[in-house]
Scaffold this motif. Structure first.
Motif, PDB file in Angstrom:
ATOM      1  N   ALA A 117       0.837  -1.194   0.000  1.00 31.29           N
ATOM      2  CA  ALA A 117       0.000   0.000   0.000  1.00 31.29           C
ATOM      3  C   ALA A 117       0.874   1.247   0.000  1.00 31.29           C
ATOM      4  N   VAL A 118       0.332   2.334  -0.552  1.00 31.80           N
ATOM      5  CA  VAL A 118       1.070   3.596  -0.651  1.00 31.80           C
ATOM      6  C   VAL A 118       0.464   4.631   0.283  1.00 31.80           C
ATOM      7  N   ASP A 119       1.159   5.755   0.428  1.00 32.02           N
ATOM      8  CA  ASP A 119       0.703   6.779   1.359  1.00 32.02           C
ATOM      9  C   ASP A 119      -0.220   7.805   0.707  1.00 32.02           C
ATOM     10  N   ARG A 120      -0.804   7.442  -0.421  1.00 36.63           N
ATOM     11  CA  ARG A 120      -1.847   8.268  -1.026  1.00 36.63           C
ATOM     12  C   ARG A 120      -3.165   7.513  -0.940  1.00 36.63           C
TER      13      ARG A 120
ATOM     14  N   VAL B  47      12.236   2.785  -1.820  1.00 31.66           N
ATOM     15  CA  VAL B  47      11.249   2.471  -2.846  1.00 31.66           C
ATOM     16  C   VAL B  47      10.902   3.756  -3.591  1.00 31.66           C
ATOM     17  N   GLU B  48      11.085   3.735  -4.904  1.00 28.69           N
ATOM     18  CA  GLU B  48      10.774   4.882  -5.756  1.00 28.69           C
ATOM     19  C   GLU B  48       9.698   4.491  -6.757  1.00 28.69           C
ATOM     20  N   VAL B  49       8.841   5.439  -7.081  1.00 27.69           N
ATOM     21  CA  VAL B  49       7.748   5.209  -8.027  1.00 27.69           C
ATOM     22  C   VAL B  49       7.898   6.168  -9.193  1.00 27.69           C
ATOM     23  N   GLY B  50       7.842   5.629 -10.402  1.00 26.85           N
ATOM     24  CA  GLY B  50       7.923   6.454 -11.601  1.00 26.85           C
ATOM     25  C   GLY B  50       6.651   6.348 -12.418  1.00 26.85           C
ATOM     26  N   TRP B  51       6.130   7.479 -12.870  1.00 29.20           N
ATOM     27  CA  TRP B  51       4.882   7.527 -13.631  1.00 29.20           C
ATOM     28  C   TRP B  51       5.184   7.855 -15.087  1.00 29.20           C
ATOM     29  N   THR B  52       4.617   7.060 -15.982  1.00 27.01           N
ATOM     30  CA  THR B  52       4.866   7.268 -17.412  1.00 27.01           C
ATOM     31  C   THR B  52       4.083   8.438 -17.982  1.00 27.01           C
TER      32      THR B  52
ATOM     33  N   ASP C  67       0.782   3.719 -17.060  1.00 24.34           N
ATOM     34  CA  ASP C  67       0.682   3.851 -15.607  1.00 24.34           C
ATOM     35  C   ASP C  67       2.066   4.016 -14.981  1.00 24.34           C
ATOM     36  N   CYS C  68       2.415   3.220 -13.978  1.00 22.59           N
ATOM     37  CA  CYS C  68       3.652   3.483 -13.253  1.00 22.59           C
ATOM     38  C   CYS C  68       4.459   2.214 -13.025  1.00 22.59           C
ATOM     39  N   GLY C  69       5.675   2.424 -12.535  1.00 19.31           N
ATOM     40  CA  GLY C  69       6.557   1.323 -12.198  1.00 19.31           C
ATOM     41  C   GLY C  69       7.141   1.545 -10.822  1.00 19.31           C
ATOM     42  N   ILE C  70       7.716   0.487 -10.264  1.00 19.75           N
ATOM     43  CA  ILE C  70       8.285   0.532  -8.931  1.00 19.75           C
ATOM     44  C   ILE C  70       9.760   0.168  -9.001  1.00 19.75           C
ATOM     45  N   ALA C  71      10.580   0.878  -8.245  1.00 18.41           N
ATOM     46  CA  ALA C  71      12.011   0.604  -8.197  1.00 18.41           C
ATOM     47  C   ALA C  71      12.444   0.485  -6.743  1.00 18.41           C
TER      48      ALA C  71
ATOM     49  N   GLY D 152      11.203  10.678 -19.934  1.00 15.49           N
ATOM     50  CA  GLY D 152       9.775  10.988 -19.894  1.00 15.49           C
ATOM     51  C   GLY D 152       9.041  10.326 -18.748  1.00 15.49           C
ATOM     52  N   VAL D 153       9.764   9.861 -17.725  1.00 23.23           N
ATOM     53  CA  VAL D 153       9.159   9.227 -16.558  1.00 23.23           C
ATOM     54  C   VAL D 153       9.202  10.216 -15.397  1.00 23.23           C
ATOM     55  N   VAL D 154       8.070  10.440 -14.771  1.00 26.23           N
ATOM     56  CA  VAL D 154       7.966  11.418 -13.689  1.00 26.23           C
ATOM     57  C   VAL D 154       8.157  10.722 -12.341  1.00 26.23           C
ATOM     58  N   PRO D 155       9.188  11.087 -11.579  1.00 27.07           N
ATOM     59  CA  PRO D 155       9.326  10.529 -10.224  1.00 27.07           C
ATOM     60  C   PRO D 155       8.212  11.081  -9.329  1.00 27.07           C
ATOM     61  N   LEU D 156       7.497  10.196  -8.669  1.00 32.39           N
ATOM     62  CA  LEU D 156       6.387  10.616  -7.824  1.00 32.39           C
ATOM     63  C   LEU D 156       6.803  10.593  -6.355  1.00 32.39           C
ATOM     64  N   PRO D 157       6.424  11.611  -5.593  1.00 31.29           N
ATOM     65  CA  PRO D 157       6.764  11.649  -4.160  1.00 31.29           C
ATOM     66  C   PRO D 157       5.828  10.752  -3.359  1.00 31.29           C
ATOM     67  N   ILE D 158       5.972   9.458  -3.579  1.00 32.83           N
ATOM     68  CA  ILE D 158       5.091   8.473  -2.945  1.00 32.83           C
ATOM     69  C   ILE D 158       5.926   7.582  -2.043  1.00 32.83           C
ATOM     70  N   LYS D 159       5.407   7.315  -0.873  1.00 38.31           N
ATOM     71  CA  LYS D 159       6.064   6.420   0.071  1.00 38.31           C
ATOM     72  C   LYS D 159       5.145   5.226   0.348  1.00 38.31           C
ATOM     73  N   LEU D 160       5.749   4.134   0.804  1.00 39.53           N
ATOM     74  CA  LEU D 160       4.975   2.992   1.260  1.00 39.53           C
ATOM     75  C   LEU D 160       4.908   3.063   2.773  1.00 39.53           C
ATOM     76  N   TYR D 161       3.871   2.465   3.331  1.00 39.09           N
ATOM     77  CA  TYR D 161       3.710   2.615   4.772  1.00 39.09           C
ATOM     78  C   TYR D 161       3.048   1.390   5.371  1.00 39.09           C
ATOM     79  N   GLU D 162       3.266   1.227   6.665  1.00 45.82           N
ATOM     80  CA  GLU D 162       2.560   0.221   7.440  1.00 45.82           C
ATOM     81  C   GLU D 162       1.286   0.853   7.990  1.00 45.82           C
ATOM     82  N   PRO D 163       0.209   0.074   8.146  1.00 42.99           N
ATOM     83  CA  PRO D 163      -1.106   0.646   8.486  1.00 42.99           C
ATOM     84  C   PRO D 163      -1.270   0.953   9.966  1.00 42.99           C
ATOM     85  N   GLU D 164      -0.376   1.743  10.512  1.00 40.31           N
ATOM     86  CA  GLU D 164      -0.492   2.129  11.920  1.00 40.31           C
ATOM     87  C   GLU D 164      -1.216   3.466  11.984  1.00 40.31           C
ATOM     88  N   ARG D 165      -2.504   3.414  11.701  1.00 38.81           N
ATOM     89  CA  ARG D 165      -3.306   4.632  11.664  1.00 38.81           C
ATOM     90  C   ARG D 165      -4.702   4.308  12.115  1.00 38.81           C
TER      91      ARG D 165
END
Length: 360
Positions: A30-33, A212-217, A317-321, A341-354
């Protein structure tokens, strides 16, 4: 009262396409968005306000449910599924307004983080809270899957699992056609209570020594359209596909072992292996999984000792690195992505401590 619930988006780490087969595993995170849904009373049967739609929808319930082709099919299906469950308990769904905010879109365009799954889960959770009904986490997932398979029985449900449980997980899908048939024959409640052969979900630890980095096409792709395409359907009937499912399962099993052993070197090895599996079947079946942008994204990560692959069905869509958490390494990869032409997205992964957003 207003009940507000949120559900995160997801990334496929390994196991795409093979996870369509009941019992075949995939690793997701899961991601933080998130997508957030608020449910409050309304005079109309159903009102939907969304920041990704052009206008507010006001829908009246007909004898056979709400009108089709509303532009928000996953939301409507979630509402109808919750309504049927309430009816089986002798209750009715009151008029409700759903206010939807998406963090899984960029300028109104989806970025491939499982927005359909997240809005289904968030809608169901908000409606259950609004109606004062409490279900277990697994039953909320099951309800979301029942709502989704009404629209497309080919969906694996992996996005729903990530949106429901959060964190990292290994997921195996049930037979969705059988699940949908059970719901039609015996009702939603019976489908929630029955065994679902093939289904399993287990939490996994996140890799601690990798970034973990996410790139959007920049190019949205429809998972349902891709999975339902003629080329993919022909491939799924072949011996090559059965061999792919077997090899994908072995890769996912090894990745799970590596994550649980906190072995970053083996995690990277299995992500590269997952990329090669997808590339091989893409070449064999001309499936269109890898675009030029996705290939460049993966190559840039591997050039600095990392690993990357498309996340999901591909075609955009996107890829994961996964990379060494060194700022110089991250900067070099991001620069190469932008040049391709790939946009780095400021997305993090997280544990569900919420906790859920409070009712008010």
């Amino acid at each position: 009262m207003t009940a507000v619930r949120s559900a995160p988006g997801k990334l496929f780490v390994a196991g795409e396409y093979a996870v369509l087969e009941p019992g075949s595993p995939a690793v997701l995170a899961a991601v933080d968005r998130e997508i957030t849904v608020g449910a409050t009373s309304a005079d109309d049967d159903l009102v939907i306000d969304s920041d990704i739609a052009d206008q507010s929808l006001r829908l009246s319930r007909q004898d056979n449910g709400f009108p089709a082709n509303t532009g928000m099919p996953h939301v409507v299906s979630a509402v109808e599924t919750v309504g049927e469950l309430l009816a089986e308990y002798g209750r009715s769904l009151p008029g409700v307004k759903l206010s939807i905010h998406s963090g899984l879109h960029h300028a109104g365009v989806k970025i491939g983080l499982g927005s359909s799954g997240a809005v289904t889960v968030a809608t169901i959770d908000a409606l259950l809270a609004f109606c004062g009904m409490s279900l277990t986490t697994e039953d909320r997932f099951r309800l979301a899957l029942l709502a989704s398979v009404r629209l497309d029985a080919r969906t694996s449900g992996g996005d729903l699992a990530a949106s429901t449980w959060g964190g990292w997980m290994v997921y195996q899908a049930p037979d969705r056609t059988a699940v949908a048939d059970l719901s039609r024959r015996k009702g939603v409640r019976a489908a929630l209570e029955a065994p679902w052969p093939g289904f399993a979900v287990r939490r996994l630890p996140a890799p601690r020594g990798l970034a973990v980095e996410v790139g959007w096409t920049g190019n949205p792709a429809s998972t349902s359209d891709r999975v339902g395409s003629g080329s993919v359907q022909d491939w799924r009937g072949s011996q090559a596909y059965r061999e792919f499912v077997r090899r994908s399962g072995a890769c996912v099993d090894a990745l799970v072992d590596a994550l649980e052993a906190d072995d970053d070197r083996m995690v990277l090895k299995e992500i590269r292996r997952a990329r090669r599996l997808l590339a091989t079947v893409d070449d064999q079946g001309a499936l269109g999984i890898f675009t030029d942008e996705l290939t460049a994204m993966c190559d840039a990560a591997e050039a600095v000792g990392g690993a990357a692959k498309p996340s999901g069905a591909g075609g955009g869509d996107c890829g994961i690195a996964l990379l060494e958490p060194d700022q110089g390494v991250l900067d070099r990869v991001r620069a190469r992505w932008l040049a391709a032409g790939v946009v780095p997205l400021p997305i993090k992964l997280y544990e569900p401590e919420r906790t859920h957003a409070g009712d008010r």
